[in-house]
Design an enzyme around this catalytic site. Structure first.
Site, PDB file in Angstrom:
ATOM      1  CG  HIS A  30       6.907   9.361  -7.585  1.00  0.00           C
ATOM      2  ND1 HIS A  30       6.571   9.883  -6.954  1.00  0.00           N
ATOM      3  CD2 HIS A  30       6.349   8.960  -7.271  1.00  0.00           C
ATOM      4  CE1 HIS A  30       6.254  10.228  -5.717  1.00  0.00           C
ATOM      5  NE2 HIS A  30       6.174   8.810  -5.983  1.00  0.00           N
TER       6      HIS A  30
ATOM      7  CG  ASP B 257      10.490  11.026  -5.044  1.00  0.00           C
ATOM      8  OD1 ASP B 257      10.433  11.231  -6.383  1.00  0.00           O
ATOM      9  OD2 ASP B 257       9.954  11.538  -4.124  1.00  0.00           O
TER      10      ASP B 257
END
Length: 396
Positions: free
Chosen positions: A249, A226
């Site tokens: 991310h 993430d």
């Protein structure tokens, strides 16, 4: 026969030794509290949770300089809370030389953290050890992709109401939820961390910072499933420097506006960072149909993108199909000296709110090249943007 001078010297020495022995009956300044002395069992399947809590309580209640020692070995821990406030004005050092492993039972955790620091004023966590949450045993229970009201699995380190803390030279591996979650805290310095989880691991943010002031993170390598680092609501005066991010991310502001009455974000500096193979680069994300708030005073400079998707992105329609626009006001944002390669032809994508358009967004010396045959471009919606220096892709 000893002279009178020698006799006097011997008597003085005995007197000093006697005084030292008398003082030794009390814990000396710089006392070490070894978790083994409180019942911790390294290399065992038996939990050492209570032993760690007892050792911390002893260190926390000591009025002088204290060190909590976790020697080499593997220690199994369930939910562990290092509770403050503590008696000493001198920061407690937690010397982590061993490896902490989590109990892989979601029902064992009642709060937001596996290892929590709560209301502690003055702490140093260091030692070169490893915090391994064994998250791979619980990721299957994460339903946040399909359930917007999901309950996040516990963070490996959860810090709330902590002031004057330093965390350095440790490794965090395979968190259940976030690797680190810092909230309602002040003056936190973090550097020389290694944070690692597989690219497909869900919601394993390297670090989430919210409602905190004066957080500095530097010289760390973060590889997650993430956001490498996410800046949440109410965060002010946060500095990120020399972060290597990827996979993951990217580095994100937000998501903002998910809940009512969120605090503003202001005073963010992200510099000298390298992003490698991330699904986003530098991202600001806010929910549609949000309550009013602000995100302003943000500087992103001297950043390298290496095969990154969406290198520069503002997304004010994040996570929702609602027709109402976001009311998070984004302003005073500078992107400076950003270069590298993009895996998407739209390298700069500013999708701002129609109700509160982005204001005073400035680009200086941007050089992003598309890995492909298409022309690299920019896209801007509801954004007032200024440009100077080199601009690749061309301005909107």
């Amino acid at each position: 026969m000893a002279s009178n001078g020698s006799t006097f010297a011997v008597l003085v020495l005995f007197s000093l030794l006697a005084s030292s022995n008398a003082a030794g009956r009390q814990p000396a300044i710089g006392t070490t509290f070894n978790v083994l002395s409180y019942g911790a069992k390294p290399g065992s399947r038996i939990e050492s949770t209570q032993a760690f809590v007892r050792a911390w309580a002893a260190a926390c209640n000591f009025p002088g300089k204290a060190r909590l020692l976790i020697p080499p070995g593997i220690y199994k821990l369930g939910e562990t809370i290092f509770q403050g406030p503590c008696k000493s004005r001198i920061p407690i050092t937690i010397l982590l030389q061993g490896t902490l492993q989590a109990v892989s039972d979601a029902s064992s955790y009642s709060g937001k953290g596996w290892i929590s620091l709560d209301e502690v004023n003055g702490v140093v966590l260091t030692g070169g050890g490893t915090i391994d949450a064994l998250g791979q045993n619980l990721w299957q229970y994460n339903d946040c992709k399909t359930n917007p009201d999901c309950v996040h699995l516990p963070a490996s380190i959860y810090m709330t109401k902590v002031t004057n803390a330093k965390i350095k030279s440790i490794k965090l591996v395979n968190s259940m939820g976030f690797h680190m979650h810092i909230t309602r805290s002040y003056l936190i310095t973090i550097h020389s961390l290694s944070i690692t989880a597989p690219s497909e691991s869900p919601n394993t943010d390297g670090m989430h910072i919210s409602q905190s002031n004066g957080v500095k993170v530097a010289r760390s390598v973060i590889k997650t499933g993430d956001d490498c680092i996410s800046i949440g609501q109410g965060s002010t005066n946060v500095t990120l420097n020399q972060i290597t991010c990827g996979p993951g991310h990217g580095i994100s502001v937000g998501s903002l506006g998910k809940r009512p009455n969120e605090g503003d974000v202001a005073g963010l500096i992200v510099s000298n960072c390298t992003l490698v193979g991330t699904t986003n680069g530098i991202r600001i994300k806010t929910y549609a149909a949000s309550d009013p708030s602000r995100a302003s005073g943000m500087l992103f400079k001297d950043i390298i993108m290496n095969n990154v998707r969406n290198p520069i992105i503002i997304d004010q329609n994040y996570g929702s199909n609602a027709q109402k626009p976001s009311q998070v006001k984004i302003s005073d944002v500078i992107y400076q000296n950003i270069r590298g390669t993009s895996l998407t032809p739209v390298a700069v994508d500013l999708s701002c709110s129609s109700t509160v358009p982005c204001q005073n967004v400035r680009f200086h010396n941007i050089n992003l090249q598309f890995i492909g045959n298409q022309k690299i471009t920019s896209a801007c919606t509801n954004a007032k943007v200024g440009y100077s220096g080199l601009q690749i892709p061309p301005p909107c």
